[in-house]
Write an enzyme that holds these catalytic residues in place. Structure first.
Site, mmCIF file in Angstrom:
data_model
loop_
_atom_site.group_PDB
_atom_site.id
_atom_site.type_symbol
_atom_site.label_atom_id
_atom_site.label_comp_id
_atom_site.label_asym_id
_atom_site.label_seq_id
_atom_site.Cartn_x
_atom_site.Cartn_y
_atom_site.Cartn_z
ATOM 1 N N GLU A 204 0.847 -1.187 0.000
ATOM 2 C CA GLU A 204 0.000 0.000 0.000
ATOM 3 C C GLU A 204 0.889 1.246 0.000
ATOM 4 O O GLU A 204 1.954 1.248 0.617
ATOM 5 C CB GLU A 204 -0.880 -0.030 1.247
ATOM 6 N N LYS B 244 -10.186 0.229 -1.514
ATOM 7 C CA LYS B 244 -10.197 -0.129 -0.092
ATOM 8 C C LYS B 244 -11.523 0.250 0.574
ATOM 9 O O LYS B 244 -11.975 1.391 0.490
ATOM 10 C CB LYS B 244 -9.028 0.574 0.602
ATOM 11 N N CYS C 50 -4.553 -3.596 3.665
ATOM 12 C CA CYS C 50 -4.171 -3.177 5.019
ATOM 13 C C CYS C 50 -5.253 -3.394 6.087
ATOM 14 O O CYS C 50 -5.459 -4.506 6.541
ATOM 15 C CB CYS C 50 -3.719 -1.718 4.990
#
Length: 273
Positions: free
Chosen positions: A43, A114, A157
């Site tokens: 990321e 995300k 993440c």
């Protein structure tokens, strides 16, 4: 059944975009020379700096990132994941955090924005408010078939703390879960490896987790320890805290073997929940 090498790249990105691209290519080249066919970048691989600068450059940076991934995949003949970069959200005030997976010929195989945003006050004094400048993705990630290798599910993440996302990916056929991250040093020391192993074990799937490491700017510091974990939960490779890559073999026949030995996915009772 495929047997191939995967690489989870680990770098220390900053606000210097060209330097970040150079770092990323260096690790991509090294991984490809070692035989890696699937390479994941973490990321924020192209930029990790203050929020206003990210917003200001997001339009041009998004184009640069997509082209970089295409160029690298073609140049090194690999499947390449760009684990998260800013894309303008359309309101002029926020961005999406997007991952893209590109094939050997440079074709875009899939993308994911995300979903889960990191809004947390940590005991070390650091505060994170991703939702102030990032908009949450609205679509669940799709499982992507990499011809000749395996079926891949993408996340980013903070998603790792939400197991229902990974159960969705496995329900859709994922054999390998990619979890690129910029995990904080404070939470990483206690939670990173435990969470990755949990996602591997409960889904009997490989986990490939590229990572940021070290000090980026101000007090922003990442945990490192890019990892590859097998479906039994065994850590096959750990990049430690230096820039480099975790590289390990992926054997998709092992996925089915472990799912036969430990058939948890067949024993679920979704109708009760």
């Amino acid at each position: 059944m495929a047997d191939f090498l995967a690489a989870a790249v680990q770098i220390t990105s900053t606000s210097d975009i060209e330097a970040n691209f150079s770092l990323a290519e260096e690790q991509i080249e090294l991984a490809s020379r070692r035989g890696a066919e699937l390479v994941g970048l973490p990321e924020n691989f192209a930029f990790l700096g203050n929020d206003q600068q990210r917003l200001d450059i997001s339009a041009s940076l998004a184009e640069q990132c997509s082209q970089f991934l295409v160029t690298m995949a073609r140049r090194y003949q690999i499947f390449l994941l760009g684990g998260g970069f800013p894309v303008p959200a359309g309101d002029g005030q926020r961005t999406l955090n997007r991952a893209e997976l590109v094939g050997r010929d440079g074709q875009l195989l899939g993308r994911y924005d995300k979903i889960h945003l990191f809004d947390v006050d940590l005991p070390d004094g650091n505060k994170y408010r991703e939702s102030e400048t990032i908009i949450s993705g609205k679509k669940l990630p799709s499982v992507i078939n990499l011809p000749g290798l395996c079926k891949v599910g993408i996340s980013i993440c903070y998603d790792v703390r939400f197991p229902e996302l990974y159960r969705h990916l496995v329900n859709e056929g994922a054999e390998l879960l990619m979890i690129p991250a910029t995990f904080t040093a404070f939470t990483g020391k206690d939670h990173w490896q435990v969470l990755l192993q949990s996602r591997a074990i409960e889904n009997t799937a490989y986990v490939v987790a590229p990572a940021q490491t070290g000090l980026h700017y101000g007090r922003r510091q990442s945990h490192g320890h890019a990892m590859i974990i097998d479906p039994w939960g065994t850590v096959l490779a750990d990049a430690g805290v230096q820039q480099g890559s975790a590289i390990a073999p992926v054997d998709t026949s092992r996925v089915q073997s472990i799912r036969n030995q430990m058939p948890c996915l067949k024993h679920r009772k979704p109708e009760l929940f």
